[in-house]
Every structure is written in structure tokens, then in C-alpha cells.
Design an enzyme around this catalytic site. Structure first.
Site: not given
Ligand code: ACO
Length: 431
Positions: A366, A309
Site C-alpha cells: 500500500d 505486515h
Molecule cells: N508504525 C510504527 N510502529 C509499528 C507499525 C507502524 N506502521 N506497525 C507495527 N508497529 C509496531 C507495534 O507498535 C509493535 O511494537 P511493540 O512490539 O513495541 O509493541 C510492533 O511493531 C508489532 O506490531 P503489531 O501491531 O503487533 O503487528 P501486527 O502484525 O499485529 O500488525 C499491521 C500489522 C496492522 C499491518 C501493522 O503493522 C500496521 O498497523 N501497519 C500500518 C497500517 C498498514 O500499512 N496496513 C496495511 C497492511 S497491508 C494490507 O492490508 C494490504
């Protein structure tokens, strides 16, 4: 000693500086007010994804992502989830205070008596292909409310704004159920005024003309809880979209329709649908390990849906509440879903894996909501629509707050231009 309420920013190359005031809210970190930065230094700020940027002042919802705190108008989400109802929470978000019994009765009456769709609006659905995604239909149907209620709406008039809020919260379940029923070829149902909000919605979704609907009360209780948890979440992508569109003076139906389209993306509200699709793809608990390996592979774009998140970096308080409800629903409805087994194994595997622990990637709201929706018989394509029904309360509360805030301006971010430098047009034969 320098004034603690000022941050001084000096550009040593040009020797220009700016004294930027710190603004504090009731809770949360103080913010540097950069309103004069460009004038003082000639620089913009750069913050892609807005990770360090507060776009507005707001008195509606507070989140502390490190501590896992979520407050609606100051009330902890745990207390509202246990003691309140979605409609009461909607009132709270809109009005700032919990309603007294008479106030709630009036609000419920108003909502109940604005649930019907205009008969002409029903014709819109005939224009869609039968397998159109319900989010596409929902966005279009909500935008089309502008066509029915635009002419007599003055966005500067508080009474008109309130009426728009009532209409949106009231009609959203009716429109959502109509999207579903159109997609499966069932006749649309009219809302029943003798039922309360969530039960009325479930009847519009599942009741057939030929027989009465038997429904376990736990279904309505679970859905009401999910609606409470999804009702608002401060300046997330869809709410910021609603505010950006609203900042242009656009009507509330157009603004909320834009919020719906922003919600649809899998990185936002579309994640609950994506979670279920991914659990199905994983298929059995045996495949969980390889899914986790893929999610960690930097050369693979695969991510675990429902994990991580932007704001909650320890745990999502909503996920904690919903996890309990998820197990309750499955037990009370007697659902023995193999996908839950996959989900539980995935949760366990990710929570003890260094990659997820180091990056603080915890199951989000979610992750569990999809499983509950599935247990309630709600089809996967409708999951984000469920989210949109609930979030309408928050969106419209923000839209109203924006209009009540003196000095609100049109939202207009700047950019760092990385394109070509100035160049001259060349005739075709010289390119
Ligand atoms: N699976 C694997 N790796 C992940 C995931 C995931 N679900 N989420 C983040 N990471 C990793 C990234 O690759 C990144 O790794 P790095 O530092 O080695 O490059 C690190 O964790 C940070 O990730 P970001 O994308 O920079 O985090 P951000 O805060 O921008 O993204 C998000 C948050 C979009 C929710 C992301 O975690 C994601 O895509 N999750 C899956 C989709 C999801 O469940 N979305 C629902 C959000 S809740 C809502 O809207 C109610």
C-alpha cells in the site's frame, strides 16, 4: 518413539490428554488439528488475531512471510506480474490452472458481456449524499446485486457459482466507476466492449461525453499490475470475512459486500488511502524525521501507514515489484510529485532505524500503490475501491472453494468469557 504425526497435549491438572494429528499441506508449516481438543480436555484454544491459527485448507494462494514468497496456484507473483494480465490471473485463481488461448477467449467474452449494471441499479446511487465515501457506495451497490440475482441463484450449483463469479468480476469496475462519477456529479458511462478490462475501467472513470479520452498506455499497464498484485492474499481479514459470511450459506454478493467492508479499515485495504493522507500531513521531507520519532513513541498512537505486515516479516514481494512500477509511471507520465520525495525519505529513514529494523517493519504494497493511483489521477477516496476491484477475483475464488470443499461447516469461534459471574436480577430501588 512417539508417532511424529501426532502432538500429545496433556492437562496435568485434570490428567486429561489429547492426541492431536499434524496436518501438512504442500508447502508451509504443519498444523496441529485441534478438532478433538475440547472433547478430550474440556479446553478451547486462545489465539487473538489468529496469529497461530489456520482457519481452513486452501489450494489458492501460498505466502511465506519470512522468505517474502507469494504464489497464486503455485505461480510466483514475480512471474505473473511480468508475464500475465489481471484477467488471466483471475481465471487462474478461479480455475486452478492458467487458461489455454480458447479458454481465455471464452472467459474474456463472458466477463465483457456481463459488465453492464441493471438500469434499475443505477437509481440506487441517487439515494446517496453527493459526498458519500465510495467504499460505502461500493459495499451497498455490491450487496444490492443480491436483489437482482438472488432468486434464481442456487449456491450449491457449480454453474450458478461460476455465473456469480463472472458477474462480480465483470460488474465491479462498472460499479466502482459509477461510485466515482456520482461523487463528482458526472454522468455514468456504459462499459465499452471493444476495450480490455482495465482500459475499459479507465474509460468508465475518466471519459466525458464531450471529447475522446487520450490515455497513456502506461496507465493501463500500471493498473493491470496493481490488480494482479492485489488479486489474492490467502486468509487475510477481508477474505476470512467473505468465508465466514459464506459459511452461513449467504449468497456471494452478500458475502463479497461483507469483504468490502472489512477491506475498508485502515489496518487492511484502507491503508493505501491512509498512506496518502499521512504523506500529505507530513508535507515536506524536512518533517519526515519528526514523523518517524512519533511513530516510535509508545505514548503516541501514531503509526507509519504503509509499513509493517502481519505476515511478511522480511519484505513484501509485492512492494518490491510495485516500487519499480511506481518510478516508471512517474517518469513516463512526467509526474513530479513532491509527495514521492516525502515517501522516499520516509522509506529511507524507516529502513535504517533500529525500531523499524528490529520489528521488521518494511514498506508494504500500500505504501507505493497510493502514489501510483495518485499519478493516474485516481482520487484518494477511490484507492481502496481499486483494491476491492482486484481482490474480488480472490474473494470469489475462496467463496467457490469453500462451497466445493466437502464437510464445510459454519464458522463459529469460541471465547474466553471475562464478564460478571452469575448474579441475580435486582429491582431498580435496590441497585
Ligand atoms: N508504525 C510504527 N510502529 C509499528 C507499525 C507502524 N506502521 N506497525 C507495527 N508497529 C509496531 C507495534 O507498535 C509493535 O511494537 P511493540 O512490539 O513495541 O509493541 C510492533 O511493531 C508489532 O506490531 P503489531 O501491531 O503487533 O503487528 P501486527 O502484525 O499485529 O500488525 C499491521 C500489522 C496492522 C499491518 C501493522 O503493522 C500496521 O498497523 N501497519 C500500518 C497500517 C498498514 O500499512 N496496513 C496495511 C497492511 S497491508 C494490507 O492490508 C494490504
Amino acid at each position: 518413539m512417539s508417532d511424529p504425526k501426532i502432538v500429545k497435549l496433556v492437562d496435568e491438572s485434570s490428567n486429561r490428554s489429547s492426541e492431536l494429528p499434524l496436518i501438512s499441506g504442500t508447502l508451509g508449516p504443519a498444523c496441529i488439528d485441534i478438532g478433538t481438543l475440547y472433547k478430550d480436555t474440556g479446553h478451547f484454544t486462545y489465539d487473538p488475531g489468529y496469529g497461530s491459527t489456520a482457519s481452513t485448507k486452501s489450494a489458492i494462494t501460498y505466502i511465506d512471510g519470512d522468505q517474502g514468497v507469494l504464489l497464486y496456484r503455485g505461480y510466483p507473483i514475480e512471474q505473473l506480474a511480468e508475464k500475465s494480465s489481471f484477467l488471466e490471473v483471475a481465471y487462474l485463481l478461479l480455475n486452478g490452472e492458467l487458461p489455454k488461448p480458447a479458454e481465455f477467449a471464452t472467459f474474456e467474452h463472458d466477463i465483457t458481456h456481463h459488465t453492464m449494471m441493471h438500469e434499475a441499479q443505477k437509481n440506487f446511487f441517487q439515494g446517496f449524499h453527493h459526498d458519500a465515501h465510495p467504499m460505502a457506495m461500493l459495499a451497498a451497490a455490491v450487496a444490492s446485486l443480491s436483489a437482482f440475482y438472488h432468486d434464481d441463484l442456487d449456491v450449491e450449483n457449480p454453474a450458478d457459482r461460476k455465473m456469480a463469479a463472472i458477474r462480480l468480476i465483470a460488474k465491479m469496475p462498472t460499479i466502482a466507476a459509477a461510485c466515482y462519477r456520482y461523487s463528482i456529479g458526472w454522468p455514468m458511462r456504459y462499459p465499452r466492449n471493444n476495450l480490455e478490462y482495465v482500459t475499459r475501467f479507465l474509460h468508465m472513470m475518466f471519459e466525458v461525453p464531450s471529447e475522446p479520452l487520450q490515455m497513456n498506455p502506461v496507465a493501463a499497464k500500471a493498473l493491470d499490475l496493481l490488480f494482479i498484485l492485489h488479486a489474492d492474499h490467502e486468509q487475510n481479514a477481508s477474505t476470512s470475512t467473505v468465508r465466514l459470511v459464506g459459511s452461513t450459506g449467504a449468497n456471494p454478493y452478500a458475502s463479497i459486500a461483507a469483504g468490502i467492508t472489512a477491506l475498508w479499515g485502515p489496518a487492511h485495504g484502507g491503508a493505501n488511502e491512509a498512506v496518502l493522507k499521512q504523506l500529505k500531513e507530513i508535507g515536506t521531507p524536512d518533517n519526515v524525521e519528526s514523523a518517524v520519532l512519533r511513530a516510535k513513541d509508545k505514548n503516541d498512537s501514531f503509526r507509519l501507514m504503509g509499513f509493517g505486515h502481519r505476515v511478511y516479516k522480511n519484505f513484501d514481494p509485492r512492494a518490491k515489484i510495485i516500487r519499480e512500477m511506481c518510478h516508471k509511471v512517474l517518469a513516463e507520465l512526467g509526474v513530479n510529485d513532491p509527495l514521492l520525495e516525502v515517501a522516499m525519505k520516509l522509506e529511507e529513514a524507516a529502513l535504517k532505524d533500529d525500531y523499524f529494523v528490529e520489528r521488521k517493519l518494511y514498506p508494504n504494497v500500500d505504501f507505493y500503490s497510493g502514489i501510483i493511483y495518485k499519478a493516474l489521477g485516481i482520487p484518494t477516496e477511490m484507492f481502496t475501491v481499486m483494491f476491492a476491484i482486484a481482490r474480488t477475483a480472490g474473494w470469489i475464488a475462496h467463496w467457490i472453494e469453500q462451497h466445493e470443499t466437502p464437510g464445510s461447516r459454519i464458522g463459529r469461534p469460541r471465547q474466553i468469557y471475562t464478564g460478571a459471574d452469575v448474579r441475580n436480577y435486582m429491582p431498580g430501588d435496590k441497585r
